[in-house]
Structure formats: C-alpha cells, structure tokens
Design a protein around this motif. Structure first.
Motif, PDB file in Angstrom:
ATOM      1  N   ARG A 102      34.621  13.004 -57.264  1.00 34.32           N
ATOM      2  CA  ARG A 102      35.224  12.876 -55.938  1.00 34.32           C
ATOM      3  C   ARG A 102      36.660  12.364 -56.038  1.00 34.32           C
ATOM      4  NH1 ARG A 102      32.014  12.144 -51.204  1.00 34.32           N
ATOM      5  NH2 ARG A 102      29.811  12.703 -51.513  1.00 34.32           N
ATOM      6  N   ILE A 103      36.848  11.347 -56.864  1.00 30.79           N
ATOM      7  CA  ILE A 103      38.194  10.799 -57.044  1.00 30.79           C
ATOM      8  C   ILE A 103      39.121  11.855 -57.633  1.00 30.79           C
ATOM      9  CG2 ILE A 103      39.540   9.077 -58.301  1.00 30.79           C
ATOM     10  CD1 ILE A 103      37.079   7.228 -58.118  1.00 30.79           C
ATOM     11  N   ALA A 104      38.620  12.568 -58.657  1.00 34.91           N
ATOM     12  CA  ALA A 104      39.434  13.602 -59.304  1.00 34.91           C
ATOM     13  C   ALA A 104      39.797  14.705 -58.317  1.00 34.91           C
ATOM     14  CB  ALA A 104      38.684  14.179 -60.498  1.00 34.91           C
ATOM     15  N   TYR A 105      38.853  15.066 -57.456  1.00 40.05           N
ATOM     16  CA  TYR A 105      39.123  16.113 -56.463  1.00 40.05           C
ATOM     17  C   TYR A 105      40.318  15.716 -55.589  1.00 40.05           C
ATOM     18  CZ  TYR A 105      38.378  19.359 -52.567  1.00 40.05           C
ATOM     19  OH  TYR A 105      38.543  20.323 -51.588  1.00 40.05           O
ATOM     20  N   GLY A 106      40.300  14.504 -55.064  1.00 40.08           N
ATOM     21  CA  GLY A 106      41.404  14.047 -54.227  1.00 40.08           C
ATOM     22  C   GLY A 106      42.718  13.998 -54.979  1.00 40.08           C
ATOM     23  N   GLN A 107      42.691  13.505 -56.211  1.00 43.51           N
ATOM     24  CA  GLN A 107      43.932  13.400 -56.983  1.00 43.51           C
ATOM     25  C   GLN A 107      44.493  14.770 -57.353  1.00 43.51           C
ATOM     26  OE1 GLN A 107      42.823  10.870 -60.284  1.00 43.51           O
ATOM     27  NE2 GLN A 107      43.301   8.997 -59.140  1.00 43.51           N
ATOM     28  N   ILE A 108      43.610  15.734 -57.609  1.00 42.82           N
ATOM     29  CA  ILE A 108      44.076  17.058 -58.021  1.00 42.82           C
ATOM     30  C   ILE A 108      44.678  17.826 -56.841  1.00 42.82           C
ATOM     31  CG2 ILE A 108      43.306  19.325 -58.842  1.00 42.82           C
ATOM     32  CD1 ILE A 108      41.342  17.810 -60.686  1.00 42.82           C
ATOM     33  N   VAL A 109      44.006  17.838 -55.687  1.00 39.18           N
ATOM     34  CA  VAL A 109      44.546  18.610 -54.562  1.00 39.18           C
ATOM     35  C   VAL A 109      45.849  17.994 -54.057  1.00 39.18           C
ATOM     36  CG1 VAL A 109      42.309  19.555 -53.884  1.00 39.18           C
ATOM     37  CG2 VAL A 109      43.087  17.392 -52.868  1.00 39.18           C
ATOM     38  N   THR A 110      45.945  16.660 -54.037  1.00 42.48           N
ATOM     39  CA  THR A 110      47.195  16.035 -53.602  1.00 42.48           C
ATOM     40  C   THR A 110      48.271  16.146 -54.687  1.00 42.48           C
ATOM     41  OG1 THR A 110      46.401  13.864 -54.361  1.00 42.48           O
ATOM     42  CG2 THR A 110      46.036  14.426 -52.051  1.00 42.48           C
ATOM     43  N   GLY A 111      47.837  16.084 -55.952  1.00 40.71           N
ATOM     44  CA  GLY A 111      48.805  16.244 -57.043  1.00 40.71           C
ATOM     45  C   GLY A 111      49.379  17.646 -57.087  1.00 40.71           C
ATOM     46  N   PHE A 112      48.547  18.648 -56.797  1.00 39.18           N
ATOM     47  CA  PHE A 112      49.023  20.029 -56.752  1.00 39.18           C
ATOM     48  C   PHE A 112      50.020  20.220 -55.614  1.00 39.18           C
ATOM     49  CE2 PHE A 112      48.439  24.332 -54.926  1.00 39.18           C
ATOM     50  CZ  PHE A 112      48.982  25.072 -55.959  1.00 39.18           C
ATOM     51  N   ALA A 113      49.718  19.658 -54.438  1.00 40.65           N
ATOM     52  CA  ALA A 113      50.640  19.788 -53.296  1.00 40.65           C
ATOM     53  C   ALA A 113      51.983  19.145 -53.605  1.00 40.65           C
ATOM     54  CB  ALA A 113      50.014  19.147 -52.058  1.00 40.65           C
ATOM     55  N   ALA A 114      51.957  18.029 -54.324  1.00 38.95           N
ATOM     56  CA  ALA A 114      53.196  17.318 -54.635  1.00 38.95           C
ATOM     57  C   ALA A 114      53.858  17.811 -55.924  1.00 38.95           C
ATOM     58  CB  ALA A 114      52.909  15.827 -54.746  1.00 38.95           C
ATOM     59  N   ARG A 137      55.107  26.860 -59.804  1.00 37.86           N
ATOM     60  CA  ARG A 137      56.406  27.489 -60.080  1.00 37.86           C
ATOM     61  C   ARG A 137      56.713  28.582 -59.063  1.00 37.86           C
ATOM     62  NH1 ARG A 137      58.624  26.058 -64.905  1.00 37.86           N
ATOM     63  NH2 ARG A 137      57.251  24.976 -66.397  1.00 37.86           N
ATOM     64  N   GLU A 138      55.737  29.375 -58.701  1.00 36.63           N
ATOM     65  CA  GLU A 138      55.948  30.413 -57.689  1.00 36.63           C
ATOM     66  C   GLU A 138      56.335  29.789 -56.342  1.00 36.63           C
ATOM     67  OE1 GLU A 138      52.458  32.787 -57.462  1.00 36.63           O
ATOM     68  OE2 GLU A 138      52.647  33.590 -59.505  1.00 36.63           O
ATOM     69  N   ARG A 139      55.673  28.706 -56.012  1.00 33.74           N
ATOM     70  CA  ARG A 139      55.989  28.018 -54.755  1.00 33.74           C
ATOM     71  C   ARG A 139      57.409  27.456 -54.804  1.00 33.74           C
ATOM     72  NH1 ARG A 139      51.820  23.669 -53.917  1.00 33.74           N
ATOM     73  NH2 ARG A 139      53.176  22.471 -55.281  1.00 33.74           N
ATOM     74  N   GLU A 140      57.778  26.903 -55.912  1.00 36.17           N
ATOM     75  CA  GLU A 140      59.120  26.323 -56.063  1.00 36.17           C
ATOM     76  C   GLU A 140      60.190  27.404 -56.020  1.00 36.17           C
ATOM     77  OE1 GLU A 140      57.496  22.591 -58.823  1.00 36.17           O
ATOM     78  OE2 GLU A 140      58.514  24.310 -59.736  1.00 36.17           O
ATOM     79  N   GLN A 141      59.861  28.565 -56.590  1.00 36.78           N
ATOM     80  CA  GLN A 141      60.832  29.676 -56.539  1.00 36.78           C
ATOM     81  C   GLN A 141      61.064  30.154 -55.103  1.00 36.78           C
ATOM     82  OE1 GLN A 141      59.242  32.609 -59.236  1.00 36.78           O
ATOM     83  NE2 GLN A 141      59.860  31.467 -61.081  1.00 36.78           N
ATOM     84  N   ARG A 142      60.087  30.045 -54.275  1.00 35.17           N
ATOM     85  CA  ARG A 142      60.239  30.415 -52.867  1.00 35.17           C
ATOM     86  C   ARG A 142      60.853  29.278 -52.054  1.00 35.17           C
ATOM     87  NH1 ARG A 142      54.825  32.205 -53.798  1.00 35.17           N
ATOM     88  NH2 ARG A 142      54.066  30.386 -52.630  1.00 35.17           N
ATOM     89  N   GLU A 143      61.130  28.197 -52.714  1.00 35.92           N
ATOM     90  CA  GLU A 143      61.707  27.009 -52.076  1.00 35.92           C
ATOM     91  C   GLU A 143      60.797  26.483 -50.968  1.00 35.92           C
ATOM     92  OE1 GLU A 143      65.796  27.504 -50.910  1.00 35.92           O
ATOM     93  OE2 GLU A 143      66.333  28.454 -52.795  1.00 35.92           O
ATOM     94  N   GLU A 144      59.522  26.504 -51.241  1.00 36.79           N
ATOM     95  CA  GLU A 144      58.537  25.988 -50.307  1.00 36.79           C
ATOM     96  C   GLU A 144      58.014  24.641 -50.802  1.00 36.79           C
ATOM     97  OE1 GLU A 144      56.696  30.266 -48.723  1.00 36.79           O
ATOM     98  OE2 GLU A 144      55.603  29.066 -50.207  1.00 36.79           O
ATOM     99  N   THR A 145      57.543  23.852 -49.881  1.00 34.78           N
ATOM    100  CA  THR A 145      56.918  22.565 -50.210  1.00 34.78           C
ATOM    101  C   THR A 145      55.530  22.517 -49.577  1.00 34.78           C
ATOM    102  OG1 THR A 145      57.927  21.502 -48.280  1.00 34.78           O
ATOM    103  CG2 THR A 145      59.116  21.329 -50.378  1.00 34.78           C
ATOM    104  N   ALA A 146      54.664  21.741 -50.194  1.00 36.38           N
ATOM    105  CA  ALA A 146      53.287  21.640 -49.698  1.00 36.38           C
ATOM    106  C   ALA A 146      52.952  20.192 -49.372  1.00 36.38           C
ATOM    107  CB  ALA A 146      52.317  22.193 -50.733  1.00 36.38           C
TER     108      ALA A 146
END
Length: 225
Positions: A102-114, A137-146
């Motif tokens: 459960r802890i890993a799930y929260g850290q991974i989804v928030t870590g991916f967004a950031a 990298r694809e998200r960063e190339q589109r200059e998008e943030t999550a």
C-alpha cells in the motif's frame, strides 16, 4: 550236589524272567503324565503367533506427519504459492507485505506524477523503471506536468503468489481513489480532473530475491483495469 545247584539256578532264572516281564508291562504303558520328547516340548514352548502388542498398529499420535506434498494437496494455487514463499523466506508475513505494498503504491503513483526518478529507482525493477522513465520523457517532451494525490486505498488483495527459483513473486490488485490530472505548458487541464477524484483499479506484481539481504520488494509489472 550238582543237581541241587542246577535247581537253584533255574529258580533264580525263572524269578529274573518274571521281574523283567513285570517291569516291561509297567514301563511300556503311558499314563498321560510322561515327559514329552524334547522336540515336542520346544514346539509347545514356542509362541504360536506374535504377541498382541507387536501385531497392533501404531496409534495415531505416533504416526508420522503426512509428507509436505500431501499436506498441501488441499491448498489453492494462491495458498500453495504463499506457503512456498514462507518456506523460502521465513521473515515473510502476508499482512506486513500488504501494508508495504500500500505504501509503495502511493509512493509510486505520486513519484511518477512528479517525475521523481530517484524515488522510483528504489521501488521499481530495472525493466519497470525503463517503462516508467520512457512515459515520463514523453510527457516532458510535450511540456506537460502531472499531479496526483492518493485519496484512499480501499482494497489491496493478493491474487497470485509463486516462487521462481529463488525469486518470490506476488501480484496485488489495488482499488484506490485518486485525484489526478495532466496540465499543458499553459497550466490547462488536458486529462483527468483537479477537483474530482476517480476510482482506479491496478494490478501490480512485485518480486524479491529471497537470497538477497535487501528486504525490499520491487514493482516489476503493472497494468490498469
């Protein structure tokens, strides 16, 4: 005189024959109290069958435990997998594992967004990290943030467990409530919502080498349902 001696000898001879005949009649008769022959006595003294204690089966308490394969015959594939992991890793505890997942799930989804690669590298296997890194990298190339916030994790259930050589692998289905969105470079929401949470179902597989001193599990496979 010779005649007298011959008469006496005849008398003694007749007496001796009479005694022998009487002894024979007595010695030749069986009364039922005679000592049996040696061979007959050995057979009589020898037990005709083993004693009852030797022939009785062992009690249930003394019977050995059933072999491991028989003990696990009635277990489900999931139960057998968890049992195999517990045998390979004596420190494995299902409840503690799920708490960590459960802890890993929260850290991974928030870590991916950031795009927090440093955090993700400690939580993901090498192949999984490459997939996450490629998406970032694809998200960063589109200059998008999550943006992502875990509102709640409603359920985290183990659906599969198995050993592969020395590696333990456990699959977990998460049912969570997330508040997430993606913004373009102007800050406009182009995906998701910044105000309304949504229900997410993810199936993640974690593994760990049971021979490794590192107690941490890592995400190796993920899918969204």
């Amino acid at each position: 005189m010779d005649g007298v001696f011959d008469l006496i000898n005849l008398l003694f001879l007749a007496l001796a024959v009479g005694v022998l005949l009487r002894l024979r009649s007595v010695l030749g008769r069986r009364t039922g109290h005679e000592r049996p022959p040696q061979n007959d006595r050995w057979v009589a003294d020898k037990p005709s069958k083993p004693e009852a204690v030797e022939s009785e089966p062992e009690s249930k308490e003394a019977s050995p435990e059933a072999p491991p394969q028989e003990q696990g015959a009635s277990l489900s594939p999931l139960q057998r997998g968890l049992r195999e992991i517990s045998l390979a890793d004596r420190s494995f505890d299902q409840e503690r594992f799920l708490e960590g997942a459960r802890i890993a799930y929260g850290q991974i989804v928030t870590g991916f967004a950031a795009s927090n690669r440093e955090r993700l590298q400690t939580l993901l296997g090498a192949d999984a990290f490459q997939r996450f890194d490629s998406a970032m990298r694809e998200r960063e190339q589109r200059e998008e943030t999550a943006e992502c916030e875990v509102v709640a994790i409603h359920n985290a259930d183990i659906t599969e467990a198995r050993m592969r050589d020395t590696t333990a692998r456990v699959t977990v289905r998460f049912q969570a409530e997330l508040l997430s969105c993606v913004r373009d470079r102007e800050g406009n929401v182009v995906d998701g919502s910044a105000e309304h949470s949504h229900r997410a179902e993810d199936v993640w597989t974690f593994d760990r080498n049971t021979r490794d001193a590192d107690p941490n599990w890592r995400l190796v496979k993920s899918s969204h349902e």
